[in-house]
Scaffold this motif. Structure first.
Motif, short mmCIF file in Angstrom:
data_model
loop_
_atom_site.label_atom_id
_atom_site.label_comp_id
_atom_site.label_asym_id
_atom_site.label_seq_id
_atom_site.Cartn_x
_atom_site.Cartn_y
_atom_site.Cartn_z
N TYR A 76 0.92 -1.03 0.07
CA TYR A 76 -0.12 -0.15 -0.31
C TYR A 76 0.83 1.24 -0.07
CZ TYR A 76 1.00 0.44 5.09
OH TYR A 76 1.53 0.55 6.25
N GLY A 77 0.37 2.56 -0.31
CA GLY A 77 0.98 3.49 -0.11
C GLY A 77 1.13 3.99 1.19
N SER A 78 2.22 4.17 1.63
CA SER A 78 2.37 4.26 3.23
C SER A 78 3.02 5.79 3.64
CB SER A 78 3.27 2.84 3.65
OG SER A 78 4.49 3.16 3.35
N GLY A 79 3.44 6.47 2.82
CA GLY A 79 4.04 7.58 3.14
C GLY A 79 3.23 8.85 2.80
N GLY A 80 3.70 10.04 2.61
CA GLY A 80 3.19 11.30 2.36
C GLY A 80 2.77 11.76 0.94
N ASP A 81 2.82 10.56 0.25
CA ASP A 81 2.50 10.93 -1.45
C ASP A 81 1.00 10.63 -1.46
OD1 ASP A 81 2.16 11.11 -4.03
OD2 ASP A 81 4.03 10.20 -4.47
N ILE A 82 0.08 11.34 -1.03
CA ILE A 82 -1.26 11.30 -1.43
C ILE A 82 -1.63 11.01 -3.06
CG2 ILE A 82 -3.31 12.54 -1.15
CD1 ILE A 82 -1.63 12.28 1.50
N THR A 83 -1.05 11.50 -3.73
CA THR A 83 -1.36 11.00 -5.26
C THR A 83 -1.29 9.28 -5.28
OG1 THR A 83 -0.89 13.04 -6.13
CG2 THR A 83 -0.96 11.17 -7.60
N LEU A 84 -0.11 8.92 -4.77
CA LEU A 84 0.35 7.61 -4.89
C LEU A 84 -0.67 6.57 -4.00
CD1 LEU A 84 2.33 5.09 -5.54
CD2 LEU A 84 3.45 5.90 -3.22
N ASN A 85 -0.83 7.39 -2.73
CA ASN A 85 -1.84 6.54 -2.02
C ASN A 85 -3.00 6.54 -2.48
OD1 ASN A 85 0.32 6.79 -0.23
ND2 ASN A 85 -0.34 8.42 1.19
N ASN A 86 -3.73 7.25 -3.22
CA ASN A 86 -4.99 7.67 -3.77
C ASN A 86 -5.02 6.45 -4.95
OD1 ASN A 86 -6.41 9.26 -2.20
ND2 ASN A 86 -5.74 11.12 -3.32
N VAL A 87 -4.01 6.69 -5.95
CA VAL A 87 -4.11 5.82 -7.06
C VAL A 87 -3.93 4.22 -6.72
CG1 VAL A 87 -2.80 5.14 -9.08
CG2 VAL A 87 -3.18 7.49 -8.60
N MET A 88 -3.03 4.04 -5.87
CA MET A 88 -2.99 2.69 -5.19
C MET A 88 -4.23 2.16 -4.23
SD MET A 88 -0.27 1.51 -6.45
CE MET A 88 -0.45 2.73 -7.74
N GLY A 89 -5.03 2.99 -3.85
CA GLY A 89 -6.10 2.66 -3.23
C GLY A 89 -7.44 2.75 -4.03
N PHE A 90 -7.15 2.69 -5.36
CA PHE A 90 -8.49 2.74 -6.28
C PHE A 90 -9.40 3.73 -6.10
CE2 PHE A 90 -7.34 -1.64 -4.75
CZ PHE A 90 -6.81 -2.15 -5.98
N ASN A 91 -8.60 4.97 -5.97
CA ASN A 91 -9.41 6.26 -6.05
C ASN A 91 -8.73 7.30 -6.78
OD1 ASN A 91 -11.31 8.05 -5.01
ND2 ASN A 91 -9.86 8.73 -3.35
N GLN A 92 -8.62 7.15 -8.09
CA GLN A 92 -8.13 7.82 -9.03
C GLN A 92 -9.18 8.59 -9.68
OE1 GLN A 92 -5.55 5.74 -11.84
NE2 GLN A 92 -4.66 7.79 -13.03
N THR A 93 -8.94 9.92 -9.72
CA THR A 93 -9.66 10.99 -10.45
C THR A 93 -9.20 11.64 -11.64
OG1 THR A 93 -9.24 12.51 -8.94
CG2 THR A 93 -11.21 11.17 -8.33
#
Length: 514
Positions: A76-93
């Protein structure tokens, strides 16, 4: 009169500029066709295809690790890169987000380069054996690039000639895209040598083509075709060419690269003469290392942008070795509070104990990091950087054995599949499966294969492909990876096609439900 003349001249200049063909090549630049003249040009051309691996962060320097690992339930995206975290969490807009659009575009840059080799090298007067090998390498590389495009985007356009600015290709179907991967790899294999030496070490071999071909068939659940391709390693020309290393961790250290187990590696190197420690960008600084260690390394020694899920630790602990000890692959795969079985006061994280860095918490909230991309095993290493020399073992013989067993089981030949799982387990010190769990049904054996691929291959970029192949992607994975709460079947199996490409090419259509 002078003012009127000047104004009229300006209007004529503007009118002429409006009629200009902006797709016309700059006559002052060398053309593509003028380059491809000699054997040396052919070698430079195929080397440029390989260099696509190092292109910025979007391929095997970083992003393809994200796609294969963090997008699956193992990370999972575990750091402060919110874009990475969203894309890896199936929340890409944003469908032009660099994590996905950049990967798409750079894979097509690799295809464009391979297409040039395939278009122009056949016409060069040069050593015929070398010419055939270079053509085989280009087909392998194009097959690999299309493998990734098909796996992650589903419906890429098939481009088999050097691209022109006016090209407007249509999407292939998923079946057509996989067919092209198979065609390229099938044609590449006989043209490639069994091995290389010297400076050519790391180029595509016949084994690399046959291994990726088997994986492409298996990904489509074509078990008979997969078994036939992978049998090349077991009973065919490749028999005895590859062996499992005695030490499992040798597959993940920079000091033991290109070993007997390696079928194909992405080659990286550290160049001490580079005057920067910035990210990989061949167009700017010609960095030939990989930045993934910097982004995966634990807090305090790296960015910790990508973490591993804690459930993996429990998966390794389901079965001890034949001597009753913990599976040694756990310590080679994951860095966590008890990488050393004695706990956080003995587990070393880049020269300091886990306890001194992060405390003695050993519960579910304690961090876990992927280890196979790191260099913490190097003496004196206290932090990571952007130029890791540690090769990525894209295809290993252990993966070949497990894929072959899966294909045989898919054909109903479960009993015949056992020995190939046994080889992988025994190397790790576990009892052979023929002793530990004899007489499994076809469904039970597949469940066992799923477990074996976790303990053997976690952190090697294949988990998302495995889940996709097995039809296991879905909200039910949220129990061990909360990001899957957002997963939508029929949508998130693939990324969105970049909107910028669709805007430029009206023949491209977006993937379902985006």
């Amino acid at each position: 009169m002078k003012k009127i003349f000047l104004l009229t001249s300006f209007i004529l200049m503007v009118a002429t500029a409006c009629d200009r063909d902006f797709d016309q090549p700059n006559p002052n630049n060398p053309t593509i066709a003028s380059f491809w003249k000699s054997q040396n040009d052919a070698i430079k051309g195929i080397n440029a295809v390989y260099s696509t691996f190092h292109r910025t962060a979007t391929l095997y320097s970083r992003f393809l690790f994200y796609h294969g690992m963090l997008r699956s339930d193992e990370g999972y995206g575990s750091g402060g890169d919110i874009t990475l975290n969203n894309v890896m969490g199936f929340n890409q807009t944003n469908y032009n987000e660099g994590l996905t659009a950049g990967t798409w575009q750079n894979l097509f840059i690799g295809i464009f380069r391979a297409n040039q080799v395939l278009a122009y090298v056949p016409g060069i007067e040069m050593d015929e054996a070398l010419k055939n090998r270079i053509i085989g390498e280009a087909k392998f590389m194009r097959g690999l690039f299309y493998f990734n495009l098909t796996l992650y985007f589903g419906r890429p356009p098939i481009i088999l000639e050097p691209s022109e600015p006016t090209d407007r290709p249509v999407n292939a179907t998923n079946e057509q895209a996989w067919a092209q991967v198979v065609k390229d790899l099938t044609e590449a294999a006989p043209a490639l040598p069994l091995s290389y030496t010297g400076d050519d070490l790391g180029r595509a071999t016949r084994g690399a083509a046959m291994g990726l071909l088997g994986k492409a068939f298996l990904q489509q659940n074509k078990n008979q075709e997969a078994a036939t391709a992978l049998a090349w390693f077991i009973t065919g020309e490749g028999k005895g060419l590859y062996t499992l290393t005695a030490n499992y961790q040798d597959n993940f250290k920079a000091s033991t690269e290109n070993n007997s187990e390696s079928v194909f590696e992405i080659q990286f190197r550290f160049n001490p003469n580079e005057n920067t420690d910035d990210d990989v960008d061949e167009t700017r600084i010609n960095n030939t290392g990989t930045s993934i260690a910097q982004f995966y390394a634990p807090r305090g020694v790296g960015f910790s942008d990508g973490g591993a899920r804690r459930w993996l630790v429990g998966e390794f602990k389901k079965e001890n070795t034949a001597l009753g000890t913990r599976d040694p692959r756990l310590a080679a795969t994951l860095l966590f509070d008890s990488t050393d079985v004695r706990g956080p006061n003995f587990t070393m994280v880049y020269g300091k104990t886990f306890a001194s860095r992060y405390g003695t918490n050993t519960g579910e909230s304690s961090s876990v990091w992927f280890r196979k991309q790191l260099n913490d095993n190097e003496a004196g290493r206290t932090e990571e950087g952007f130029r890791s020399p540690n090769n990525h073992r894209l295809l290993r013989y252990a993966d070949i054995l497990l894929m072959y067993a899966e294909a045989l089981n898919g054909l109903g030949q479960t009993a015949q599949a056992y020995p190939f799982v046994d080889m992988v387990r025994v190397r790790a010190g576990l009892r052979p499966l023929t002793q530990a769990r004899p007489g499994l049904s076809q469904a039970q054996f597949l469940a066992q294969i799923k477990h074996e691929r976790i303990t053997e291959l976690t952190g090697e970029t294949w988990r998302f492909a495995d889940l996709q192949r097995w039809g296991d992607l879905g909200k039910e994975l949220a129990a061990r990876d909360p990001e899957f709460t957002n997963f939508e079947k029929g949508r998130n199996e693939w990324y969105p096609i970049p909107q910028s490409d669709i805007d430029l090419n009206p023949n491209l259509t977006q993937n379902p439900r985006y």
